[in-house]
Design an enzyme around this catalytic site. Structure first.
Site, PDB file in Angstrom:
ATOM      1  N   SER A 170       0.936  -1.139  -0.062  1.00 49.05           N
ATOM      2  CA  SER A 170       0.051   0.005   0.213  1.00 49.05           C
ATOM      3  C   SER A 170       0.807   1.045   0.012  1.00 49.05           C
ATOM      4  O   SER A 170       2.029   1.024   0.228  1.00 49.05           O
ATOM      5  CB  SER A 170      -1.128   0.110   1.143  1.00 49.05           C
ATOM      6  OG  SER A 170      -0.078   0.532   2.492  1.00 49.05           O
ATOM      7  N   ASP A 171       0.551   2.348  -0.511  1.00 50.17           N
ATOM      8  CA  ASP A 171       0.989   3.447  -0.242  1.00 50.17           C
ATOM      9  C   ASP A 171       0.845   3.715   1.287  1.00 50.17           C
ATOM     10  O   ASP A 171      -0.107   3.236   2.134  1.00 50.17           O
ATOM     11  CB  ASP A 171       0.251   4.672  -0.815  1.00 50.17           C
ATOM     12  CG  ASP A 171       1.113   6.005  -1.305  1.00 50.17           C
ATOM     13  OD1 ASP A 171       2.144   6.145  -0.510  1.00 50.17           O
ATOM     14  OD2 ASP A 171       0.988   6.460  -2.259  1.00 50.17           O
ATOM     15  N   TRP A 172       1.663   4.781   1.699  1.00 48.43           N
ATOM     16  CA  TRP A 172       1.352   5.116   3.329  1.00 48.43           C
ATOM     17  C   TRP A 172       0.085   5.756   3.791  1.00 48.43           C
ATOM     18  O   TRP A 172      -0.569   6.659   3.322  1.00 48.43           O
ATOM     19  CB  TRP A 172       2.668   6.080   3.613  1.00 48.43           C
ATOM     20  CG  TRP A 172       3.864   5.661   4.264  1.00 48.43           C
ATOM     21  CD1 TRP A 172       4.511   5.679   5.295  1.00 48.43           C
ATOM     22  CD2 TRP A 172       4.618   4.748   3.261  1.00 48.43           C
ATOM     23  NE1 TRP A 172       5.599   4.934   5.241  1.00 48.43           N
ATOM     24  CE2 TRP A 172       5.754   4.201   4.201  1.00 48.43           C
ATOM     25  CE3 TRP A 172       4.456   4.280   2.058  1.00 48.43           C
ATOM     26  CZ2 TRP A 172       7.008   3.467   3.624  1.00 48.43           C
ATOM     27  CZ3 TRP A 172       5.766   3.364   1.630  1.00 48.43           C
ATOM     28  CH2 TRP A 172       6.578   2.769   2.409  1.00 48.43           C
ATOM     29  N   GLY A 173      -0.527   5.189   4.854  1.00 43.47           N
ATOM     30  CA  GLY A 173      -1.973   5.306   5.016  1.00 43.47           C
ATOM     31  C   GLY A 173      -2.985   5.159   3.934  1.00 43.47           C
ATOM     32  O   GLY A 173      -4.038   5.832   4.137  1.00 43.47           O
ATOM     33  N   ALA A 174      -2.870   4.225   3.078  1.00 45.15           N
ATOM     34  CA  ALA A 174      -3.776   4.041   2.058  1.00 45.15           C
ATOM     35  C   ALA A 174      -4.745   2.983   2.334  1.00 45.15           C
ATOM     36  O   ALA A 174      -5.605   2.618   1.523  1.00 45.15           O
ATOM     37  CB  ALA A 174      -2.929   3.730   0.575  1.00 45.15           C
TER      38      ALA A 174
END
Length: 468
Positions: A170-174
């Site tokens: 995932s992207d950060w915080g996604a």
């Protein structure tokens, strides 16, 4: 980001895209791979190959093109170069991430034909040709479902159709909900949910809400990633920072685009000659304070930094005159700076004017409001041209800037993008003809912003953006 270790800041993807040179990108990738190993990193978080749907996207400097074939083929070349050094890549942002506005939740609503012909094609080419070790999913939703929870996107298309066997991160915080994301094919959640996602997975397995085989499959993929990364991590690795700087300079020159070089009194202004240096006036703060990279998570602390003014004086034996003309932070007396530059220009044989976008006008995290150069810079150009018609404009920008309102004032225009730490020297190589400016545009510069096909549907409203 400000405390990161020094590394070679190569040209941004916008500049690399304009090289149209897959072999050069493999070499750049090899250098990036060596630096990744030398810093004990197993996976480099790039490249980004999202389509430049609108020139207003604040992150366009990180992407190659508005064309999926150019994006996919150049992305594949960069991946091949990086992974040849025994470290991985993270192809991103999968998928349909074409704006920064409301990027954490907006739904990109797009029909399947458009999706496959434009927005997935680059990813398909890069995945099937270069086999990135990881693919990073995007923040946004695709047709109402978060990319991180999208089984059609992460499993049916990516794995079943394209044969991808790597890790999806995932992207950060996604990640909105870890359990459905794991079931959809997202193997690794990046920070930071405070381990909340891990607890959700444990509870789902214990309660029987999720088959443990789904978790096992993700674990096997992560173990495979570890096995790929361990051989390169086993031994020491170094890199030649001088050689990498030289490569960055080569790539920067190759990505510079000569937009215009009309004759003046029978001959074009470019290339300049060293013998003419005493008559050259350099104008613009960007010449001595280069804008060489975009802002956001791609920020690099360079191993060194060239500026065009110093490099010009090196070629010309410290005989080049300079006037800042404007400031980059709205401090100082702009009118006085402009008047000083115009006064000096009257006696110059040629004025080389460095214009561009200040860092606060484009970055990850927000989109641009227009595609024009700052008004004070355009006023400076008009005043300079009135005093001396021999004007060469050198641009520094990540996203494109409109030229239609002012291009008649400058016989010669060089699109310099954001050229990385060696961009100052590369620009001088182009100006003095040491390197042929063979870069070509990989995206459209519209006459008006309204000419952009996505203009009426960007950036959407009420949580949706329609790709119509």
């Amino acid at each position: 980001l400000a405390g990161s270790v020094p590394a070679t800041c190569f040209p941004t993807a916008a500049a690399l895209g304009s090289t149209w040179d897959a072999d050069l990108l493999r070499r750049v990738g090899g250098a990036l791979g060596r630096e990744t190993r030398a810093n004990d990193v197993a996976v480099l978080l790039g490249p980004g190959i999202n389509i430049k749907r609108s020139p207003l996207c604040g992150r366009n400097f990180e992407y190659f093109s508005e064309d999926p074939v150019v994006s996919g083929d150049l992305g594949a070349a960069l991946i091949e170069g990086i992974q040849s050094e025994g470290v991985g890549t993270s192809l991103k942002h999968f998928a349909v991430n074409n704006q920064e506005t409301d990027r954490m939740r907006v739904s990109a609503d797009v029909d399947e034909r458009t999706l496959r012909e434009i927005y997935l094609t680059g990813f398909e080419r890069a995945v099937t040709r270069a086999k990135p070790w990881t693919v990073m999913c995007a923040y946004n939703k695709v047709n109402g479902t978060y990319a991180s929870e999208h089984p059609w996107l992460l499993t049916e298309v990516l794995r079943d159709e394209w044969g991808y066997d790597g890790v999806v991160v995932s992207d950060w915080g996604a990640v909105a909900d870890r359990v459905p994301s794991l079931a959809a094919g997202l193997d690794l959640e990046m920070p930071s949910s405070g381990n909340l996602g891990d607890a959700q997975v444990v509870e789902a397995v214990r309660s029987g809400a999720m088959d443990e085989a789904v978790l096992d499959q993700a674990v096997r993929r992560l173990l495979t990633l570890l096995s790929r990364a361990l051989p390169a991590a086993a031994g020491p690795s170094t890199y030649d920072s001088d050689a990498h700087h030289a490569l960055a300079r080569e790539a920067a020159a190759a990505g510079s685009v000569l937009l215009k070089n009309d004759p003046v009194d029978g001959a074009p202004l470019l290339p300049l000659r060293a013998a003419d240096a005493p008559g050259v006036l350099v104008v613009g703060e960007f010449a001595r304070t280069p804008r060489y990279q975009g802002a956001g998570s791609s920020q690099v602390n360079p191993t060194r930094l060239d500026d065009a003014l110093t490099e010009l004086n090196r070629v010309a034996g410290d005989r080049v005159r300079f006037a800042p003309g404007f400031t980059l932070d709205d401090s100082g007396d702009t009118e006085a700076l402009r008047a000083d530059a115009v006064k000096t220009a009257a006696s110059a044989s040629v004025a080389v004017l460095f214009l561009g976008l200040p860092a606060h006008e484009e970055s990850e995290g927000f989109d641009r409001e227009h595609i024009d150069l700052p008004a004070d810079q355009l006023e400076l150009l008009a005043a300079l041209q009135a005093a001396n018609e021999n004007v060469v404009v050198v641009l520094s920008n990540g996203g494109i800037v409109r030229t239609s309102t002012w291009q008649h004032l400058a016989p010669s225009i060089v699109e310099g993008w954001l050229l990385g730490q060696a961009g100052g020297g590369a620009t001088v190589d182009v100006l003095f003809g040491a390197v042929n400016p063979s870069g070509r545009l990989a995206e459209t510069i519209p006459v008006h912003l309204e000419d952009s096909p996505a203009h009426l549907g960007f950036p959407g409203a009420f949580g949706h953006v329609r790709y119509g």
